[in-house]
Design an enzyme around this catalytic site. Structure first.
Site, PDB file in Angstrom:
ATOM      1  N   TRP A 160       1.018  -1.137  -0.026  1.00  0.00           N
ATOM      2  CA  TRP A 160      -0.071  -0.092   0.045  1.00  0.00           C
ATOM      3  C   TRP A 160       0.801   1.288  -0.037  1.00  0.00           C
ATOM      4  O   TRP A 160       0.452   2.278  -0.268  1.00  0.00           O
ATOM      5  CB  TRP A 160      -0.925  -0.141   1.270  1.00  0.00           C
ATOM      6  N   ASP A 161       2.371   1.159   0.301  1.00  0.00           N
ATOM      7  CA  ASP A 161       3.194   2.257   0.526  1.00  0.00           C
ATOM      8  C   ASP A 161       2.847   2.900  -1.007  1.00  0.00           C
ATOM      9  O   ASP A 161       3.290   4.215  -0.946  1.00  0.00           O
ATOM     10  CB  ASP A 161       4.366   1.619   0.384  1.00  0.00           C
TER      11      ASP A 161
ATOM     12  N   GLU B 189       0.832  -2.281  13.063  1.00  0.00           N
ATOM     13  CA  GLU B 189       0.951  -3.419  12.857  1.00  0.00           C
ATOM     14  C   GLU B 189       1.231  -3.940  14.461  1.00  0.00           C
ATOM     15  O   GLU B 189       1.334  -5.189  14.719  1.00  0.00           O
ATOM     16  CB  GLU B 189       2.072  -3.955  12.013  1.00  0.00           C
TER      17      GLU B 189
ATOM     18  N   LYS C  68       3.310   1.304  16.548  1.00  0.00           N
ATOM     19  CA  LYS C  68       4.546   1.208  15.521  1.00  0.00           C
ATOM     20  C   LYS C  68       4.620   2.285  14.828  1.00  0.00           C
ATOM     21  O   LYS C  68       5.682   2.859  14.269  1.00  0.00           O
ATOM     22  CB  LYS C  68       4.472   0.037  14.487  1.00  0.00           C
ATOM     23  N   GLN C  69       3.487   2.606  13.991  1.00  0.00           N
ATOM     24  CA  GLN C  69       3.559   4.001  13.200  1.00  0.00           C
ATOM     25  C   GLN C  69       2.179   4.458  12.958  1.00  0.00           C
ATOM     26  O   GLN C  69       1.179   4.061  13.630  1.00  0.00           O
ATOM     27  CB  GLN C  69       3.725   3.448  11.679  1.00  0.00           C
TER      28      GLN C  69
END
Ligand code: BGC
Length: 767
Positions: A357-358, A488, A601-602
């Site tokens: 998806w980046d 994640e 995580k992000q």
């Protein structure tokens, strides 16, 4: 963190040879031209620790999946970008000893990545056991102009002796992937051949049957003049070489220029590959080094003219952003809708070179602004071409009626990732794919794309959302259960705010797009409806109901959106409570502990606020940022850039700057001690966004280009250029003012700090 490279605005410079850094440097100094990429492995023999890597875009191998416990629905294979035959090899033998920096003593060494010109060079002096010293200077490039050509100029000079030097340029098909799951060799070498002055090898991938032909030619000069010599040709089952000896006087330089053409079956019929590759190597040989080099640099000059960002007053930041822009352009050129952008590009094996998806969530904004619209369009068409596979993928997991579940990781449209929590659950990727269509149309104005391709994809994805949502009797709301959000470090959660938000946005955008295509292109709408058995009324009524009744977890007291149901029940510590030796937590904590913790995580909620910022007031964004940023460990390269943009928008410019620096120099300074595996190519686009969308505040509102420029304290100024529709606009931000230059004849309406302006040629606004 490992800061061993010199700071320079245009180059990456390593000025001493430390074998401990070799793998990292091989990644950092990688070259590519959109069609292939080469890690900075040495030309001459090297028996030290190294990850050989030459990768060809679009050529992959379906490596058999390896999991501990098989679950129904897992894909059978994990597609891998392949380490392809070695084309760089040039052995150098002085006396009896083969030059090898792992064995010889290195007296002087420098390696330079010249980002302006797209070249990698090395200069070193090395001494063998017999105390013979040689000096080497070499330079290579992967032509951006003739994208199937690789060129090396390699000069070796005996420093303190006169004698024979043996030189062996070769092609080698005896290669492997370090990440092969079952230690298999992925290529069959179908042909090897050599004759005086040339060599050829042809390789075919097992199972997938891609074919690649490598044709080599070379020139030899002594003291700059064509050398007279006789070469011996030799080839074995997987290898082809030439070798020759020349007697050199002390101080006399010998130069070999090696041209290798790499032609593959994506662009040429397999039976013609050999002729084609040899013809192109001949052509390169005839054109000569200077011409090929100048043509290559010319392409880079053009790229830099449009995509450079200049930062005055901060060389580290300058080097960082150029490094990112350079690698993005080396990875993707946008001229072939079969290709995409792997998270590591052509710089390593990790992530298999596949599409994530980046591409939509991070890379598209970069290409939209720095390249012609066709480049982004090709990224969208790539997904359109995978629509049928996405529907099959959905069927494998039990979805019906044309619901498209795009894969988390793919090469050809099939899912090839096999952790259930990601493959089955990280479904927000479908929202990102839909949003990319909106983003492209909003930015370029190419609404036609909807009727041509976009609507079909949107309908497929909306069908997925419709089936993936559940009516909760208890809440009297629609919920989305069992997902993994962008963060994640949480799996199988219910009602991830980001996923629910992007899902309901997608349904709404699909309904609007249906209206647009139906009224503007009724015939096409009929075709689409028939092709996909689309029952407009019944399906959109359900979608509207979901939009109207979706559950969005929020906490009124804190005034924030809640990452997922139950998140606030966790022990709400902050990153400051962690000890340095516990970080990164993914290398020090058990997975169980990570899942139970509050650490993120992000960007997750903040990913949503980044994308949909227009929908929320600044106070809401600020409250969420203040709550989530202290709990985010940024253990994905895709994280700091998003936080940096959000921080800029809420006027926390210095914090945005700190976050920007860590993203822009992530690889150069090896923040996470993993650059040896390859670079973080897709997050590099996030770094670009941190400047242009973050500090520059670029957005497009109601067809109008808007800016909200801010400048970090220690920058004197920064400037960038963007393509916008028919024009090219240059933006220069200094402490006192913003200057807009319009490099086209189209008059543009602008919004700056929410005021309206008309940009003819030049506009200056005081800050
Ligand atoms: C991130 C994903 C990303 C992947 C590839 C993971 O670490 O969590 O969001 O798609 O890396 O870059």
């Amino acid at each position: 963190m490992n800061k061993y490279l010199a700071v320079d605005p245009w180059c990456i410079i390593e000025d001493k040879f430390d074998p401990a850094n070799q793998r990292a440097s091989e990644s950092i100094f990688s070259l590519g031209n959109g069609r292939m990429g080469q890690r900075a492995n040495f030309e001459e023999a090297y028996t030290g620790n190294s990850l050989p890597g030459f990768y060809i875009a679009g050529i992959y191998y379906p490596d058999k999946t390896r999991v501990g416990w098989w679950k129904n629905g897992y894909p059978d294979y994990f597609a891998k970008v392949l380490n392809a035959p070695n084309w760089i090899g040039i052995n150098v033998i002085a006396g009896k000893e083969i030059l090898d920096l792992n064995v010889w003593k290195t007296l002087k060494f420098s390696r330079v990545l010249n980002m302006k010109e797209g070249t990698l060079s090395r200069a070193f002096t090395s001494e063998n056991k017999e105390q013979r010293k040689v000096e080497v200077e070499c330079l290579r490039f992967l032509s951006m102009n003739n994208t199937d050509l690789c060129v090396i100029r390699y000069t070796v000079k005996p420093v303190n002796f006169s004698g024979t030097m043996d030189i062996v340029p070769y092609l080698d098909g005896e290669i492997r992937n370090e990440d092969a799951n079952y230690d298999e060799v992925f290529w069959d070498i179908r042909a090897t051949d050599s004759a005086e002055g040339t060599a050829y090898i042809e390789a075919a991938t097992k199972k997938t049957g891609f074919v690649a032909g490598f044709a080599m030619k070379y020139q030899v000069l002594v003291s700059g003049k064509p050398a007279i010599f006789k070469a011996k040709a030799k080839n074995t089952a997987k290898y082809a070489e030439n070798s020759f000896s020349l007697s050199l006087k002390k101080g006399e330089p010998l130069t070999i220029i090696k041209y290798v053409a790499v032609v593959n079956s994506l662009y040429c019929k397999p039976e013609s590959i050999r002729t084609e590759a040899q013809a192109r190597a001949d052509m390169a040989f005839t054109a000569g080094f200077e011409k090929l080099y100048n043509d290559h640099v010319y392409v880079w000059d053009n790229i830099w003219e449009h995509s450079d960002i200049k930062i005055e007053g901060d060389v580290e930041a300058q080097q960082g952003i150029r490094f990112n822009i350079f690698h993005l352009n080396q990875t993707y050129r946008g001229d072939d809708p079969r290709l995409n952008i792997g998270p590591k590009g052509f710089t390593g094996e990790k992530y298999g070179g596949s599409t994530y998806w980046d591409s939509e969530a991070f890379c598209i904004p970069f290409f939209l602004s720095t390249a012609p619209a066709s480049v982004t369009r090709n990224l969208l068409v790539y997904r359109y071409k995978h629509l049928e596979k996405a529907i099959e993928n959905g069927q494998k997991l039990g979805f019906t009626g044309g619901a498209a579940l795009y894969p988390m990781v793919t090469m050809n449209g099939e899912e090839c990732h096999n952790e259930w929590e990601i493959t089955f659950e990280e479904i927000h990727r479908n929202g990102a794919i839909a949003y990319a269509i909106y983003n492209y149309i909003n930015y370029t104005g190419d609404k036609h794309y909807l009727s041509e391709y976009g609507l079909e994809v949107l309908i497929g994805i909306s069908r997925l959302w419709s089936q993936r949502t559940t009516w909760s009797q208890a809440r009297k709301k629609y919920v989305i259960l069992g997902v993994t959000g962008p963060n994640e470090y949480e799996n199988n959660v219910n009602n991830n705010w980001f996923t629910n938000t992007i899902a309901s946005w997608c349904l709404k955008y699909t309904i609007e797009s249906i209206e647009y295509v139906k009224s503007g292109f009724p015939q096409r709408f009929k075709e689409i409806s028939e092709k996909w058995s689309f029952d407009e009324k019944a399906e959109t009524v359900k979608w509207q109901d979901i939009i109207d009744n979706m559950h969005f977890p929020a906490d009124e007291q804190l005034g924030i959106f809640v990452q997922q149901d139950g998140y606030l029940e966790k022990e709400l510590r902050t990153v400051n409570d962690l000890q340095p030796e516990e970080r990164p937590i993914n290398q020090h904590w058990s997975w169980d502990r990570i899942l139970r913790s509050c650490f993120i995580k992000q960007a997750d909620v903040l990913q949503g606020l980044f994308i949909f910022h227009d929908r929320y007031d600044l106070d809401t964004i600020r409250r969420n940022f203040d709550f989530y940023e202290p709990r985010t460990v940024h253990e994905s390269s895709l994280s700091s850039c998003v936080h940096s943009i959000v921080a800029s928008r809420i006027c926390k410019v210095e914090m945005a700057y700190e976050l920007y620096l860590s993203t822009s120099r992530l690889d150069i300074d090896d923040y996470n001690n993993e650059v040896r595996e390859g670079l973080h190519i897709t997050s590099m686009a996030g770094t670009w966004m941190a400047i242009v969308l973050g500090f520059g505040g670029l957005s497009v509102k109601d067809e109008i280009l808007a800016f909200n420029p801010r400048i970090p304290r220690n920058w004197k100024s920064y400037s960038f250029r963007i393509f916008f529709r028919d024009s090219i606009i240059e933006v220069l931000v200094s402490k006192e003012k913003v200057i807009f230059n319009n490099h086209s004849d189209t008059v543009i309406n602008l919004k700056v700090y929410d005021n309206d302006y008309i940009l003819k040629k030049k506009l200056e606004i005081k800050i």
